[in-house]
Design a protein around this motif. Structure first.
Motif, short mmCIF file in Angstrom:
data_model
loop_
_atom_site.label_atom_id
_atom_site.label_comp_id
_atom_site.label_asym_id
_atom_site.label_seq_id
_atom_site.Cartn_x
_atom_site.Cartn_y
_atom_site.Cartn_z
N LEU A 88 0.83 -1.19 0.00
CA LEU A 88 0.00 0.00 0.00
C LEU A 88 0.88 1.25 0.00
O LEU A 88 2.00 1.23 0.49
N PRO A 89 0.37 2.36 -0.54
CA PRO A 89 1.17 3.58 -0.61
C PRO A 89 1.61 4.08 0.77
O PRO A 89 0.83 4.05 1.73
N GLU A 90 2.82 4.56 0.85
CA GLU A 90 3.39 5.04 2.11
C GLU A 90 2.62 6.23 2.66
O GLU A 90 2.48 6.39 3.87
N GLY A 100 2.41 7.56 17.46
CA GLY A 100 3.12 6.69 16.55
C GLY A 100 2.51 6.77 15.16
O GLY A 100 1.93 7.78 14.76
N TRP A 101 2.62 5.68 14.39
CA TRP A 101 2.10 5.66 13.03
C TRP A 101 0.61 5.36 13.03
O TRP A 101 0.16 4.37 13.61
N VAL A 102 -0.16 6.25 12.38
CA VAL A 102 -1.62 6.11 12.30
C VAL A 102 -2.05 6.42 10.88
O VAL A 102 -1.32 7.05 10.10
N MET A 103 -3.26 6.01 10.53
CA MET A 103 -3.80 6.34 9.22
C MET A 103 -4.00 7.85 9.10
O MET A 103 -4.48 8.51 10.02
N ARG A 104 -3.62 8.41 7.95
CA ARG A 104 -3.71 9.86 7.74
C ARG A 104 -5.17 10.31 7.64
O ARG A 104 -5.56 11.33 8.19
N ASP A 105 -5.98 9.58 6.92
CA ASP A 105 -7.39 9.91 6.75
C ASP A 105 -8.23 8.71 7.14
O ASP A 105 -7.75 7.56 7.19
N GLU A 106 -9.51 8.97 7.38
CA GLU A 106 -10.43 7.89 7.67
C GLU A 106 -10.81 7.21 6.35
O GLU A 106 -11.58 7.74 5.57
N VAL A 107 -10.26 6.05 6.13
CA VAL A 107 -10.55 5.29 4.93
C VAL A 107 -10.77 3.85 5.32
O VAL A 107 -10.03 3.30 6.14
N SER A 108 -11.79 3.23 4.79
CA SER A 108 -12.11 1.86 5.18
C SER A 108 -11.15 0.87 4.56
O SER A 108 -10.55 1.12 3.50
N ALA A 109 -11.02 -0.26 5.24
CA ALA A 109 -10.19 -1.34 4.69
C ALA A 109 -10.75 -1.82 3.36
O ALA A 109 -10.00 -2.18 2.45
N GLU A 110 -12.07 -1.83 3.24
CA GLU A 110 -12.70 -2.26 1.99
C GLU A 110 -12.32 -1.34 0.83
O GLU A 110 -12.09 -1.79 -0.30
N THR A 111 -12.23 -0.04 1.11
CA THR A 111 -11.83 0.91 0.07
C THR A 111 -10.38 0.69 -0.34
O THR A 111 -10.04 0.76 -1.53
N PHE A 126 -5.28 -9.61 -4.51
CA PHE A 126 -4.01 -9.87 -3.83
C PHE A 126 -3.44 -8.59 -3.25
O PHE A 126 -3.34 -7.57 -3.94
N LEU A 127 -3.08 -8.66 -1.98
CA LEU A 127 -2.47 -7.51 -1.32
C LEU A 127 -1.32 -8.02 -0.47
O LEU A 127 -1.46 -9.01 0.25
N GLN A 128 -0.19 -7.33 -0.53
CA GLN A 128 0.97 -7.83 0.22
C GLN A 128 1.61 -6.74 1.07
O GLN A 128 1.57 -5.55 0.75
N LEU A 129 2.18 -7.18 2.17
CA LEU A 129 3.08 -6.35 2.95
C LEU A 129 4.35 -6.18 2.13
O LEU A 129 4.67 -7.01 1.27
N GLY A 130 5.09 -5.10 2.35
CA GLY A 130 6.31 -4.90 1.60
C GLY A 130 7.30 -6.04 1.79
O GLY A 130 7.24 -6.77 2.77
N LYS A 131 8.19 -6.19 0.83
CA LYS A 131 9.16 -7.29 0.87
C LYS A 131 10.54 -6.78 1.28
O LYS A 131 10.91 -5.64 1.03
N GLY A 139 4.63 3.53 6.85
CA GLY A 139 3.31 3.98 6.44
C GLY A 139 2.52 2.89 5.73
O GLY A 139 1.34 2.67 6.00
N SER A 140 3.19 2.18 4.82
CA SER A 140 2.56 1.07 4.10
C SER A 140 2.16 -0.04 5.06
O SER A 140 1.07 -0.63 4.94
N THR A 141 3.04 -0.33 6.03
CA THR A 141 2.76 -1.38 7.01
C THR A 141 1.55 -1.02 7.87
O THR A 141 0.71 -1.86 8.19
N THR A 142 1.45 0.24 8.26
CA THR A 142 0.31 0.70 9.06
C THR A 142 -1.00 0.51 8.29
O THR A 142 -2.01 0.05 8.85
N ALA A 143 -0.99 0.87 7.01
CA ALA A 143 -2.20 0.71 6.19
C ALA A 143 -2.56 -0.76 6.01
O ALA A 143 -3.74 -1.14 6.04
N PHE A 144 -1.53 -1.59 5.81
CA PHE A 144 -1.77 -3.03 5.65
C PHE A 144 -2.35 -3.61 6.94
O PHE A 144 -3.27 -4.44 6.90
N ARG A 145 -1.82 -3.17 8.06
CA ARG A 145 -2.35 -3.63 9.35
C ARG A 145 -3.81 -3.23 9.52
O ARG A 145 -4.62 -3.98 10.07
N HIS A 146 -4.16 -2.06 9.01
CA HIS A 146 -5.55 -1.59 9.05
C HIS A 146 -6.46 -2.55 8.28
O HIS A 146 -7.57 -2.87 8.73
#
Length: 283
Positions: A88-90, A100-111, A126-131, A139-146
């Motif tokens: 996911l984008p950083e 700490g690291w939080v989502m910048r805007d309120e956006v659903s996981a479905e979106t 298919f969605l992946q955590l960074g390699k 930032g990407s990890t936080t969004a993926f965790r969301h």
């Protein structure tokens, strides 16, 4: 020689027919699955997870494949091959003082899934955590965790491939799962690792936990593993040279070896789990 080849072709046709029958039965009984596969590195968990996702998607239902492993694997087994990055984008998350690291805007996981998940064969998303190295970004990890914690789109099955070892399970990376499959090879070294993974059953209340014994050549060690871990064996997947060849070539076994014994065993695993009435954790 001709007779042997004829028997081999006939066996492959029977295996393919078994897989097709399993899928036909599943279409008649739609039950969503939220399952995570975990195990020691190199034991084939990504192959089993990717094949399971493809089989589920062939029922015509949406399936989200989550690659939580920071090493490559699931993208190949779902049929995407080598991809540079599907993280996911950083800029979706930011670091805030005291939080700490939080989502910048309120956006659903479905979106997030709708916007950023890649389209894989059979309709799998298919969605992946960074390699590693270099693509695991905060930032990407936080969004993926969301996504892992809150994706609850109606009608979707979710299949996750966790990182090798126990760390991610203990830190909530399998929180989306109602079932946890510990993939283990029938070796002493793999058994030691599986004993540590066994503790996941105690930290994930309400989750069904079972064993998928992979690369089985005989059933002697299988019985030893079940006795040692005191968990139900959900499936025994035989060692299959066709699948090994597909993995070495970076191909999805369900595409390169659809009539193989391993793919047929994974089809039975999916069928059995979907057909099971047990809802309580078994450990």
């Amino acid at each position: 020689m001709l007779k042997i080849e004829h028997v081999h072709r006939r066996s492959k046709r029977r295996l393919a027919a078994l897989t097709a029958c399993s899928l036909a039965f599943l279409r008649q009984r739609i039950v969503l699955m939220r399952i995570a596969f975990v195990g020691k590195g190199g034991n084939g968990k990504s192959t089993i997870a990717g094949t399971s996702a493809r089989l589920l998607a062939r029922e015509g239902q949406p399936v989200l494949a989550l690659d939580v492993d920071t090493l490559p694997g699931l993208a190949f087994s779902v049929g995407l091959g080598g991809i540079p990055d599907a993280g996911l984008p950083e800029e979706l998350a930011e670091r805030q003082e005291g939080k700490g690291w939080v989502m910048r805007d309120e956006v659903s996981a479905e979106t997030l899934v709708e916007r950023y998940a890649l389209a894989a064969p059979d309709g799998v998303r298919f969605l992946q955590l960074g390699k590693l190295p270099g693509q695991v970004r905060p930032g990407s990890t936080t969004a993926f965790r969301h996504v892992i914690e809150s994706f609850r789109a109606p009608g979707w099955s979710v299949v996750g491939d966790l990182a090798a070892g126990t760390r991610q399970g203990f830190f909530g990376w399998a929180g989306f799962a109602s079932m946890l499959a510990i993939v283990v090879e029938p070796t002493q070294a793999a058994l030691l690792s599986a004993r540590r993974l066994r503790r996941l059953a105690e930290t994930m209340p309400g989750t069904r936990v079972g064993l998928v014994i992979n690369k089985v050549r005989n059933d002697t060690r299988t019985r030893d593993i079940q006795a040692a871990l005191q968990l139900p064996v959900w499936a025994e997947v035989p060692y299959d040279e066709e699948v090994a060849d597909a993995e070495r070539a970076g191909l999805a076994p369900i595409d390169a070896a659809p009539g193989s014994r391993s793919v047929a065993a994974i089809a039975r695993l999916v069928l059995d789990l979907r057909n099971s009435d047990a809802e309580e954790p078994t450990a």
